[in-house]
Design a protein around this motif. Structure first.
Motif, PDB file in Angstrom:
ATOM      1  N   ILE A 330       0.837  -1.205   0.000  1.00 28.72           N
ATOM      2  CA  ILE A 330       0.000   0.000   0.000  1.00 28.72           C
ATOM      3  C   ILE A 330       0.868   1.251   0.000  1.00 28.72           C
ATOM      4  CG2 ILE A 330      -1.749   1.309   1.278  1.00 28.72           C
ATOM      5  CD1 ILE A 330      -2.861  -1.310   2.310  1.00 28.72           C
ATOM      6  N   ARG A 331       1.962   1.207   0.737  1.00 29.98           N
ATOM      7  CA  ARG A 331       2.892   2.328   0.764  1.00 29.98           C
ATOM      8  C   ARG A 331       3.412   2.623  -0.648  1.00 29.98           C
ATOM      9  NH1 ARG A 331       4.817   4.472   5.023  1.00 29.98           N
ATOM     10  NH2 ARG A 331       6.537   5.945   4.963  1.00 29.98           N
ATOM     11  N   GLU A 332       3.788   1.573  -1.355  1.00 31.32           N
ATOM     12  CA  GLU A 332       4.277   1.740  -2.732  1.00 31.32           C
ATOM     13  C   GLU A 332       3.174   2.292  -3.636  1.00 31.32           C
ATOM     14  OE1 GLU A 332       5.844  -1.956  -4.082  1.00 31.32           O
ATOM     15  OE2 GLU A 332       7.359  -2.088  -2.491  1.00 31.32           O
ATOM     16  N   LEU A 333       1.947   1.790  -3.451  1.00 35.89           N
ATOM     17  CA  LEU A 333       0.819   2.271  -4.248  1.00 35.89           C
ATOM     18  C   LEU A 333       0.594   3.763  -4.034  1.00 35.89           C
ATOM     19  CD1 LEU A 333      -1.728   1.414  -6.009  1.00 35.89           C
ATOM     20  CD2 LEU A 333      -2.957   1.361  -3.829  1.00 35.89           C
ATOM     21  N   VAL A 334       0.562   4.199  -2.784  1.00 32.18           N
ATOM     22  CA  VAL A 334       0.337   5.611  -2.472  1.00 32.18           C
ATOM     23  C   VAL A 334       1.458   6.484  -3.031  1.00 32.18           C
ATOM     24  CG1 VAL A 334       0.235   7.276  -0.573  1.00 32.18           C
ATOM     25  CG2 VAL A 334      -1.094   5.159  -0.443  1.00 32.18           C
ATOM     26  N   GLU A 335       2.683   5.993  -2.899  1.00 29.51           N
ATOM     27  CA  GLU A 335       3.830   6.750  -3.408  1.00 29.51           C
ATOM     28  C   GLU A 335       3.792   6.876  -4.924  1.00 29.51           C
ATOM     29  OE1 GLU A 335       8.696   6.323  -3.452  1.00 29.51           O
ATOM     30  OE2 GLU A 335       7.578   5.493  -1.762  1.00 29.51           O
ATOM     31  N   ASN A 336       3.442   5.800  -5.605  1.00 35.75           N
ATOM     32  CA  ASN A 336       3.454   5.799  -7.072  1.00 35.75           C
ATOM     33  C   ASN A 336       2.238   6.492  -7.678  1.00 35.75           C
ATOM     34  OD1 ASN A 336       5.857   4.340  -7.058  1.00 35.75           O
ATOM     35  ND2 ASN A 336       4.818   2.362  -7.181  1.00 35.75           N
ATOM     36  N   GLU A 337       1.082   6.341  -7.033  1.00 33.37           N
ATOM     37  CA  GLU A 337      -0.161   6.837  -7.618  1.00 33.37           C
ATOM     38  C   GLU A 337      -0.605   8.181  -7.040  1.00 33.37           C
ATOM     39  OE1 GLU A 337      -1.433   5.467 -10.157  1.00 33.37           O
ATOM     40  OE2 GLU A 337      -0.422   3.515 -10.158  1.00 33.37           O
ATOM     41  N   LYS A 338       0.075   8.663  -6.007  1.00 31.13           N
ATOM     42  CA  LYS A 338      -0.247   9.965  -5.397  1.00 31.13           C
ATOM     43  C   LYS A 338      -1.724  10.048  -5.004  1.00 31.13           C
ATOM     44  CE  LYS A 338       3.959  11.435  -6.248  1.00 31.13           C
ATOM     45  NZ  LYS A 338       4.540  10.178  -6.737  1.00 31.13           N
ATOM     46  N   CYS A 339      -2.202   8.988  -4.310  1.00 29.30           N
ATOM     47  CA  CYS A 339      -3.609   8.922  -3.923  1.00 29.30           C
ATOM     48  C   CYS A 339      -3.800   9.136  -2.425  1.00 29.30           C
ATOM     49  CB  CYS A 339      -4.187   7.573  -4.332  1.00 29.30           C
ATOM     50  SG  CYS A 339      -3.273   6.156  -3.664  1.00 29.30           S
ATOM     51  N   GLY A 340      -2.757   9.606  -1.753  1.00 28.80           N
ATOM     52  CA  GLY A 340      -2.842   9.832  -0.322  1.00 28.80           C
ATOM     53  C   GLY A 340      -1.489  10.179   0.248  1.00 28.80           C
ATOM     54  N   ILE A 341      -1.348  10.005   1.550  1.00 29.90           N
ATOM     55  CA  ILE A 341      -0.102  10.353   2.248  1.00 29.90           C
ATOM     56  C   ILE A 341       0.352   9.165   3.082  1.00 29.90           C
ATOM     57  CG2 ILE A 341       0.990  11.901   3.914  1.00 29.90           C
ATOM     58  CD1 ILE A 341      -1.069  14.018   3.187  1.00 29.90           C
ATOM     59  N   ASN A 342       1.634   8.836   2.969  1.00 29.14           N
ATOM     60  CA  ASN A 342       2.238   7.811   3.815  1.00 29.14           C
ATOM     61  C   ASN A 342       2.833   8.444   5.067  1.00 29.14           C
ATOM     62  OD1 ASN A 342       1.859   5.541   2.086  1.00 29.14           O
ATOM     63  ND2 ASN A 342       3.565   6.215   0.813  1.00 29.14           N
ATOM     64  N   VAL A 343       2.614   7.810   6.208  1.00 28.22           N
ATOM     65  CA  VAL A 343       3.289   8.221   7.438  1.00 28.22           C
ATOM     66  C   VAL A 343       3.920   6.977   8.064  1.00 28.22           C
ATOM     67  CG1 VAL A 343       1.718  10.152   7.864  1.00 28.22           C
ATOM     68  CG2 VAL A 343       1.223   7.919   8.872  1.00 28.22           C
ATOM     69  N   LEU A 344       4.918   7.182   8.871  1.00 28.24           N
ATOM     70  CA  LEU A 344       5.552   6.053   9.540  1.00 28.24           C
ATOM     71  C   LEU A 344       4.671   5.550  10.678  1.00 28.24           C
ATOM     72  CD1 LEU A 344       9.256   7.290   9.731  1.00 28.24           C
ATOM     73  CD2 LEU A 344       8.324   5.518   8.215  1.00 28.24           C
ATOM     74  N   PRO A 345       4.674   4.248  10.936  1.00 28.43           N
ATOM     75  CA  PRO A 345       3.894   3.716  12.054  1.00 28.43           C
ATOM     76  C   PRO A 345       4.316   4.346  13.377  1.00 28.43           C
ATOM     77  CG  PRO A 345       4.755   1.928  10.671  1.00 28.43           C
ATOM     78  CD  PRO A 345       5.418   3.193  10.220  1.00 28.43           C
ATOM     79  N   GLU A 346       3.338   4.596  14.226  1.00 24.07           N
ATOM     80  CA  GLU A 346       3.567   5.086  15.587  1.00 24.07           C
ATOM     81  C   GLU A 346       4.223   6.461  15.636  1.00 24.07           C
ATOM     82  OE1 GLU A 346       5.875   1.920  17.180  1.00 24.07           O
ATOM     83  OE2 GLU A 346       4.291   0.426  16.932  1.00 24.07           O
ATOM     84  N   ASP A 347       4.101   7.229  14.559  1.00 20.85           N
ATOM     85  CA  ASP A 347       4.666   8.580  14.505  1.00 20.85           C
ATOM     86  C   ASP A 347       3.518   9.587  14.544  1.00 20.85           C
ATOM     87  OD1 ASP A 347       5.913  11.002  13.928  1.00 20.85           O
ATOM     88  OD2 ASP A 347       7.332  10.111  12.508  1.00 20.85           O
ATOM     89  N   ALA A 348       3.139   9.984  15.750  1.00 16.24           N
ATOM     90  CA  ALA A 348       1.980  10.872  15.930  1.00 16.24           C
ATOM     91  C   ALA A 348       2.219  12.243  15.311  1.00 16.24           C
ATOM     92  CB  ALA A 348       1.666  11.014  17.420  1.00 16.24           C
ATOM     93  N   SER A 349       3.455  12.713  15.379  1.00 16.32           N
ATOM     94  CA  SER A 349       3.782  14.014  14.802  1.00 16.32           C
ATOM     95  C   SER A 349       3.585  14.002  13.284  1.00 16.32           C
ATOM     96  CB  SER A 349       5.227  14.387  15.140  1.00 16.32           C
ATOM     97  OG  SER A 349       5.584  15.597  14.510  1.00 16.32           O
ATOM     98  N   ALA A 350       4.061  12.948  12.626  1.00 16.57           N
ATOM     99  CA  ALA A 350       3.891  12.823  11.176  1.00 16.57           C
ATOM    100  C   ALA A 350       2.419  12.698  10.809  1.00 16.57           C
ATOM    101  CB  ALA A 350       4.671  11.619  10.661  1.00 16.57           C
ATOM    102  N   MET A 351       1.669  11.984  11.629  1.00 20.98           N
ATOM    103  CA  MET A 351       0.229  11.852  11.395  1.00 20.98           C
ATOM    104  C   MET A 351      -0.445  13.216  11.483  1.00 20.98           C
ATOM    105  SD  MET A 351      -2.247   9.615  10.753  1.00 20.98           S
ATOM    106  CE  MET A 351      -1.810   7.971  11.346  1.00 20.98           C
ATOM    107  N   GLY A 352      -0.061  14.007  12.489  1.00 25.01           N
ATOM    108  CA  GLY A 352      -0.621  15.348  12.635  1.00 25.01           C
ATOM    109  C   GLY A 352      -0.297  16.235  11.455  1.00 25.01           C
ATOM    110  N   LYS A 353       0.927  16.154  10.952  1.00 28.78           N
ATOM    111  CA  LYS A 353       1.328  16.971   9.788  1.00 28.78           C
ATOM    112  C   LYS A 353       0.556  16.567   8.544  1.00 28.78           C
ATOM    113  CE  LYS A 353       5.999  17.952  11.490  1.00 28.78           C
ATOM    114  NZ  LYS A 353       7.436  17.657  11.341  1.00 28.78           N
ATOM    115  N   ALA A 354       0.317  15.258   8.379  1.00 27.64           N
ATOM    116  CA  ALA A 354      -0.461  14.787   7.231  1.00 27.64           C
ATOM    117  C   ALA A 354      -1.892  15.311   7.295  1.00 27.64           C
ATOM    118  CB  ALA A 354      -0.453  13.256   7.185  1.00 27.64           C
ATOM    119  N   ILE A 355      -2.473  15.298   8.487  1.00 26.65           N
ATOM    120  CA  ILE A 355      -3.824  15.829   8.674  1.00 26.65           C
ATOM    121  C   ILE A 355      -3.866  17.308   8.316  1.00 26.65           C
ATOM    122  CG2 ILE A 355      -5.596  16.351  10.412  1.00 26.65           C
ATOM    123  CD1 ILE A 355      -4.621  13.757  11.885  1.00 26.65           C
ATOM    124  N   ASP A 356      -2.884  18.056   8.802  1.00 26.12           N
ATOM    125  CA  ASP A 356      -2.827  19.496   8.522  1.00 26.12           C
ATOM    126  C   ASP A 356      -2.686  19.776   7.030  1.00 26.12           C
ATOM    127  OD1 ASP A 356      -3.102  20.377  11.141  1.00 26.12           O
ATOM    128  OD2 ASP A 356      -0.946  20.365  11.532  1.00 26.12           O
TER     129      ASP A 356
END
Length: 398
Positions: A330-356
């Motif tokens: 799924i990570r590869e799919l998102v990266e290649n198709e630009k259909c969303g944002i990948n974040v690292l597991p258990e990284d709340a800060s990265a999750m917050g930035k993706a939401i923003d």
């Protein structure tokens, strides 16, 4: 061609569960197949049974409903008992019904027993459908710790792959997992897929949409709230997000729901995050109608990075980008198709930035939404995937 499909969690869009088998079966019938599904009531589906066994028919699909109800909230002994009861009845019907091909959909892996027995004693074509890698998942989640049970599980898994005429996996990651165990297996990848008809945007707003959320960016999580989903990562992301006019609708149920609700209350997130429980799939569509993005999260375990989650394909069908934390296909799919944002597991800060980012940059959000809709309408369209699967079945039946 007559097909028996053994799947204990059958449901239609009137329920709150996956409709994969329903959607495949009704399409196969239109292509001339005769399909009987052996199933049981699941607390998230809309199927029930009166008596020990109840025979029904839905849109030409013949149902044999074994009254062995399952729930992920039930105790392990209770779930094991019901799984064995279901397999016993499925085994009986696999030995007595008239059919050509048997599809055993796992998990639980005990569904493979009728397929194996029918192959050995009736020379039927046996397809083993792998929806998750078992026992690897149970071992990594530490649900199985006994070394004897682990050894037996790994042995039985190999037996299933070795004797199946076709192994249908839900992702390339699962396919790789199968081939590591038995390199000679004939495999096909049949992902979960997008019901584009069901998820056509109608503009309808959910009946229970909070009035105070009007004008905010709405994010959604739909599906199971269990140990492996680790939805706490999403809630922590909302703590780190700086954007104020955002909210999260959590649609679903599971063993972790109470803990998640307590976390929301203790962190004063009540105004931003609400739980709407288990609702029919038809109603889930309305939440996607108002969604800016949706979430796909799993616990950081190798086996879960192979998952093929229905919620992702629903999001694609609705043209809604995903924020996800798996490390596999799924990570590869998102990266290649630009259909969303990948974040690292258990990284709340990265999750917050993706939401923003999704909430504040409409240009990026629209581009990802367009790409998500394209994937749902092409590679992952339910009819396309259904035909792919049926072609694989016909190939081994010839």
């Amino acid at each position: 061609m007559k097909i028996i499909y053994i799947y204990p969690y059958f449901g239609t869009p009137k329920g709150g569960w996956s409709t994969r088998v329903y959607e495949f079966a009704r399409r196969w019938i239109k292509e001339g197949a005769d399909v009987t599904v052996i199933t049981s009531p699941y607390y998230k589906s809309d199927i029930s049974a009166s008596g020990i066994v109840d025979k029904q028919e839905i849109e030409g699909i013949k149902l044999i409903v074994v009254n062995s109800p399952d729930s992920n909230k039930a105790s392990l002994p209770n779930r094991v008992y019901n799984a064995l009861k279901f397999s016993a009845f499925a085994l009986y019907y696999s030995m007595t019904l008239n059919y050509d091909v048997i599809v055993s959909s796992s998990g639980p892996i005990t569904t493979a027993l009728p397929g194996l027995i029918s192959k050995f004693f009736r020379s039927k074509k046996f397809i083993f459908e792998v929806r998750d890698l078992w026992p690897t998942g149970a071992i990594e989640l530490r649900l199985i710790k006994n070394p004897i049970l682990i050894k037996f599980g790994l042995w039985f898994e190999k037996i299933c792959y070795k004797n199946a005429d076709l192994v249908a996996t839900c992702s390339t990651g699962m396919q790789e997992g199968v081939l590591r165990v038995w390199p000679y297996a004939k495999t096909i990848v049949v992902p979960n897929s997008s019901d584009n008809e069901l998820f056509k945007r109608t503009g309808d707003t959910p009946d229970d949409f909070p009035h105070e959320w009007k004008g905010r960016k709405v994010f959604v999580y739909t599906g199971s709230l269990g140990l492996m989903d680790d939805c706490l990562q999403i809630l922590r992301g909302f703590i780190h997000a700086e954007e104020l006019d955002i909210c999260l609708a959590v649609v679903g149920d599971g063993a972790e729901k109470a803990d998640l609700e307590r976390f929301v209350q203790s962190n004063n997130l009540d105004g931003k995050i609400r739980f709407f429980g288990l609702i029919p799939k038809e109603e889930v569509v309305r939440w996607y109608n108002v969604a800016t993005a949706s979430f796909v999260t799993f616990k950081n375990l190798p086996v879960l990075h192979t998952s093929s989650p229905n919620k992702m394909f629903d999001s694609f069908a609705a043209g809604v980008p995903i924020i996800q934390n798996t490390m596999g296909w799924i990570r590869e799919l998102v990266e290649n198709e630009k259909c969303g944002i990948n974040v690292l597991p258990e990284d709340a800060s990265a999750m917050g930035k993706a939401i923003d980012l999704v909430a504040t940059n409409s240009e990026i959000q629209l581009l990802m939404a367009k790409n998500a809709a394209r994937l749902g309408a092409t590679s992952f369209d339910r009819t396309h995937v259904s035909n792919l699967y049926l072609s694989g079945i016909r190939e081994i039946y010839r």
